[in-house]
Design a protein around this motif. Structure first.
Motif, PDB file in Angstrom:
ATOM      1  N   VAL A 172      71.199   2.986  13.184  1.00 28.21           N
ATOM      2  CA  VAL A 172      72.166   3.991  13.614  1.00 28.21           C
ATOM      3  C   VAL A 172      73.160   4.241  12.482  1.00 28.21           C
ATOM      4  N   GLU A 173      73.286   5.502  12.076  1.00 26.77           N
ATOM      5  CA  GLU A 173      74.259   5.890  11.044  1.00 26.77           C
ATOM      6  C   GLU A 173      75.242   6.870  11.663  1.00 26.77           C
ATOM      7  N   SER A 174      76.491   6.452  11.798  1.00 31.13           N
ATOM      8  CA  SER A 174      77.512   7.317  12.394  1.00 31.13           C
ATOM      9  C   SER A 174      78.537   7.709  11.349  1.00 31.13           C
ATOM     10  N   LEU A 175      78.927   8.976  11.346  1.00 29.24           N
ATOM     11  CA  LEU A 175      79.828   9.474  10.300  1.00 29.24           C
ATOM     12  C   LEU A 175      81.290   9.184  10.610  1.00 29.24           C
ATOM     13  N   ALA A 176      81.619   9.050  11.887  1.00 26.31           N
ATOM     14  CA  ALA A 176      82.960   8.597  12.287  1.00 26.31           C
ATOM     15  C   ALA A 176      82.777   7.635  13.450  1.00 26.31           C
TER      16      ALA A 176
END
Ligand code: G4P
Ligand code: NA
Ligand code: NA
Length: 192
Positions: A172-176
């Motif tokens: 999982v890559e979340s930007l904020a």
């Protein structure tokens, strides 16, 4: 992503302990410059992973997914929330329960648009309980495609979605990443 966090801080409204309103750039209006940078940032994270297709869910996932697909030079498919009853045998479907709306809905993707040859990046605007992401994963698995990971614009880290996806082995890559919406304030998880 600094620009995203700045816009959340300046334009976001905390509706309750659990809900952040970001209509001015993500859920009702779209900020194209911000969206362009969101797409570049996701593309950098997943470049070299052999992504053939981005899969998202209408409607708010489409803008970040589009900019990411442009930068990764891959295809884009969005799951629809209304099923076409006449075409049921030609669709992959999954049920998604929304805690926000307290109702179950069906999402669907045409069988023609996903295949076992695809390596998929899932993109969505919010990650809360992960129900939408698990519904998309269900559909992608039915097609036989593989999943490279999940890109999220705004993650509410105090809700269980990320943890549950990671438990199942998904990247999982979340930007904020928001740690709290308590006292009407947005608090971010700071990352190095
Ligand atoms: P989940 O998928 O992570 O389990 O979340 P949930 O069922 O609670 O989400 C239902 C809808 O609300 C989804 O949009 C989701 O993106 C959105 N959502 C969840 N938490 C927040 C929040 O704090 N702020 C905002 N603005 N949205 C949130 P949707 O119904 O699919 O709508 P759309 O894609 O047409 O915008
Ligand atoms: Na939404
Ligand atoms: Na969404």
């Amino acid at each position: 992503m600094e620009l995203l966090k700045e816009q959340i801080a300046s334009q976001g409204t905390v509706i309750s302990e659990g809900v952040l309103k970001v209509d001015s750039f993500l859920n009702h209006a779209i900020d194209p410059k911000l969206m362009e940078q969101i797409g570049k940032t996701f593309a950098e994270k997943f470049s070299g992973d052999g992504i053939t297709k981005i899969v998202t869910l209408e409607s708010s996932g489409i803008a970040p997914a589009l900019m990411t697909s442009l930068n990764l030079d891959c295809e884009l498919v969005f799951a629809r929330k209304r099923k076409s009853l006449t075409m049921l045998d030609k669709l992959y479907t999954a049920e998604v329960y929304s805690f926000t709306k307290q109702q179950t809905s069906e999402i669907a993707i045409s069988k023609e648009l996903l295949s076992e040859n695809d390596h998929v990046l899932i993109i969505d605007d919010f990650l809360a309980n992960g129900q939408a992401a698990f519904g998309l994963i269900d559909i992608i698995k039915q097609s036989g495609a593989s999943i490279a990971g999940i890109g999220i614009v705004i993650e509410k880290s105090f809700q269980p979605g990320r943890e549950q996806l990671e438990e199942k082995g998904y990247r999982v890559e979340s930007l904020a990443r928001i740690s709290s919406l308590s006292n009407g304030k947005v608090a971010f998880i700071e990352e190095g």
